[in-house]
Design an enzyme around this catalytic site. Structure first.
Site, PDB file in Angstrom:
ATOM      1  N   TYR A 207       0.940  -1.210  -0.135  1.00  0.00           N
ATOM      2  CA  TYR A 207       0.056   0.039  -0.060  1.00  0.00           C
ATOM      3  C   TYR A 207       1.017   1.213  -0.018  1.00  0.00           C
ATOM      4  O   TYR A 207       1.533   1.480   1.015  1.00  0.00           O
ATOM      5  CB  TYR A 207      -0.996  -0.146   1.022  1.00  0.00           C
ATOM      6  N   HIS A 426     -17.120  -3.480  -2.103  1.00  0.00           N
ATOM      7  CA  HIS A 426     -15.867  -4.050  -2.147  1.00  0.00           C
ATOM      8  C   HIS A 426     -15.648  -5.299  -1.246  1.00  0.00           C
ATOM      9  O   HIS A 426     -15.999  -5.184  -0.002  1.00  0.00           O
ATOM     10  CB  HIS A 426     -14.934  -3.041  -1.844  1.00  0.00           C
TER      11      HIS A 426
END
Length: 586
Positions: A207, A426
């Site tokens: 990330y 999601h």
């Protein structure tokens, strides 16, 4: 009953609005390539009132063509409408189904209506309509869920399935708003938020975060559209891109770093503004950085048609997400964020070295103001290991609760009713279905949004057919359905693709300063009910690995998690607050 069903079906097929709007020469607004080689091109449109959908399939073949719907697990039972033109010029057309993976049989009820079938030296083109629902058990319903569209063709007129000429693509067919229906301001300004020449680590999951300024404007503007910017050879590595608004009092670090690593400053700013993820659509209009492809995590459409193709490039819809004409993201006022956090999730499962990336988000903004300032509310199960899914589960439900009655206390200011106009769903690879359910005064009011056929490879921002009002005091329950038959150990919540998430993002107006409202079950209670002892939440997570996961313990775990008290976590743009007194949902 059968006669009545047939009568209603014939009435729907003969509906005047359908014949006027979507006849043999009507323009069909939506389009996709269904294969990576751009051999199969699909156009479609629909009439929601008449519940009729019209397809036009164009295939680079002089043989038969077929189009239908299948499910996630097997092609047996799929429906397939087939047609073609014989060498003598005669047309054949029929509504069929797959008896098994390879065998076609004609339906007893012919529910597809032929609107046109032509063949030239290169293409066979078939246009037909069918009802969303028919009386035939061999026809699969067309719904607002993700649909798995099945396309097949042959090199000649012999109706025989060939796996190399059979394709399945997930598509959200019933898109209620088309980009052509929305205004495009003449005074549009474009601004890119992107990483520049970032060396993707060789780790499976990264990330990467950086902080970037929003455009400096002397007066209020509205962002009205966004789209991803992806480096072509890195598309398969980019799992999702998120833009978070930062509070103007935040002290932000410089550079690029791991979002959730050793320096906690790189996880500052929690209010989602826009996002894209694998399976969403990639814009064809941003130069050599992009190709037509997939809005929130990267499957796609493939390259644009060649100049020799009869598929008109202008028929391809803009691959981006545009807000309704009365809604925009406000920038330029003292109340608006001045900086954002750009977060890009990379999945480098092949541990490739030396790959540089310059992906990001392209946004379109205008001084022509809309009526409402929009916001994004993140709901679901708080993403950390207390969220777990047992292995070997045919079906497992997770629950995350939001209590909006605490918004006033947390925000420090009255929070008006919010009007929801869009959403984004999601989960990761184990996800099969999601829904957001609204409760008022302890009574279920409505399902805000859902997808009972969720596909990780198609995550798009979707518009609601009607705007939905959420009042302070309402409770919002997010349910995520998982399947883990292919796993032999517990799947925990977390950022990696091999972990899981359960999130729904609601796009709404007017904006307030609540960024997320998520829940998770009391894990100590859950561990105790499963027969394990633990003295703190982390130990309770660890002892879940000691449970013998059988169909019985899986169902018991699901029940216990539903009955457990929910801990609710509410965040504003800068602050996180936990609430311990949430109601069980058993």
């Amino acid at each position: 009953m059968t006669f009545l069903c047939r009568l209603l079906l014939l009435g729907a097929l003969a509906a005047p609005s359908q014949g006027n709007r979507l006849g043999p020469t009507s323009r069909l607004r939506y389009s996709r390539f269904l294969d990576t080689s751009n051999v199969i091109f699909l156009r479609w449109d629909f009439d929601l009132e008449a519940e009729i959908i019209t397809f036009e399939l164009q295939v680079r073949t002089v043989g038969w063509v077929g189009l239908g719907v299948t499910d996630r697990y097997t092609r047996a039972g799929s429906d397939l409408v087939v047609g073609g033109v014989l060498p003598d010029g005669n047309v054949y057309f029929s509504d069929r189904h797959l008896v098994d993976e390879d065998t076609l049989a004609e339906d007893g009820s012919q529910d597809a209506k032929l609107l046109g079938l032509t063949e030239d030296a290169v293409y066979t083109t078939m246009r037909f309509s069918r009802p969303f629902r028919s009386c035939d058990p061999h026809d699969q319903d067309i719904t607002s869920d993700t649909m798995r569209v099945l396309a097949a063709y042959g090199p000649d007129d012999t109706l025989k399935l060939d796996r190399e000429r059979t394709f399945v693509k997930s598509i959200f067919l019933l898109q209620v708003v088309h980009p052509d229906d929305l205004e495009v301001p003449e005074d549009t300004i474009i601004h890119d938020l992107e990483l520049v020449d970032y060396l993707i680590p060789e780790d499976d999951t990264t990330y990467a975060c950086t902080f970037l300024p929003l455009p400096i404007v002397s007066e209020k503007h509205h962002i009205y559209k966004f789209e991803p910017k992806l480096v072509e050879h890195n598309e398969s590595m980019v799992h999702h891109i998120l833009v978070y608004a930062c509070g103007n009092a935040s002290a932000l670090p410089a550079g690029i770093n791991e979002c959730y690593g050793a320096d906690p400053a790189f996880s500052l700013c929690s209010q989602v503004v826009v996002g894209w993820a694998v399976g969403g659509t990639v814009s064809p209009g941003a130069g050599n950085m992009q190709r037509p492809g997939g809005t929130w995590e990267a499957g796609g459409l493939g390259a644009a048609p060649s100049s020799q193709s009869s598929c008109d490039q202008t028929s391809l819809p803009p691959q981006s997400y545009q807000f309704p004409d009365d809604v925009g993201v406000s920038i330029g006022t003292p109340l608006d964020p001045q900086w954002i956090r750009l977060e890009i999730h990379y999945s480098n499962f092949h541990n490739l070295p030396g790959v540089y990336d310059s992906s990001g988000i392209r946004m379109y903004y205008t001084p022509r103001l809309r009526k409402y300032d929009m916001g994004v509310l993140q709901l679901g199960v708080f993403t950390f290991p207390i969220h777990f899914i047992p292995p070997g589960a045919e079906s497992y439900l997770s629950y995350g609760l939001c209590k909006t009655e605490r918004f006033l206390e947390i925000s420090g200011a009255p929070v008006p009713d919010i009007q929801v106009f869009g959403y984004l769903l999601h989960t990761h690879l184990a996800g099969r279905a999601l829904q957001a359910v609204q409760y008022r005064n302890g009574t279920q009011l409505r399902t805000i949004c859902k997808d009972d056929s969720y596909d990780f490879n198609l995550q798009e921002t979707r518009d609601l057919p009607h705007r939905i009002s959420i009042m302070p005091g309402d409770e919002l329950l997010i349910e995520c359905h998982y399947q883990t038959l292919d796993r032999d150990s517990v799947t925990f919540g977390g950022p990696s693709t091999i972990n899981e998430m359960c999130l729904i993002f609601l796009f709404y107006y007017p904006r307030n300063n609540i960024s997320s409202c998520m829940g998770y079950p009391d894990i100590l209670y859950v561990a105790q009910e499963l027969g394990e002892e633990a003295s703190d939440p982390m130990e309770a997570v660890m002892v879940l690995n000691n449970v013998e996961w059988t169909p019985e313990t899986i169902k018991k775990s699901e029940k216990v998690c539903k009955e457990a008290q929910q801990v609710v976590v509410i965040k504003t743009i800068d602050v996180s607050v936990r609430i311990q007194d949430a109601t069980p949902w058993g």
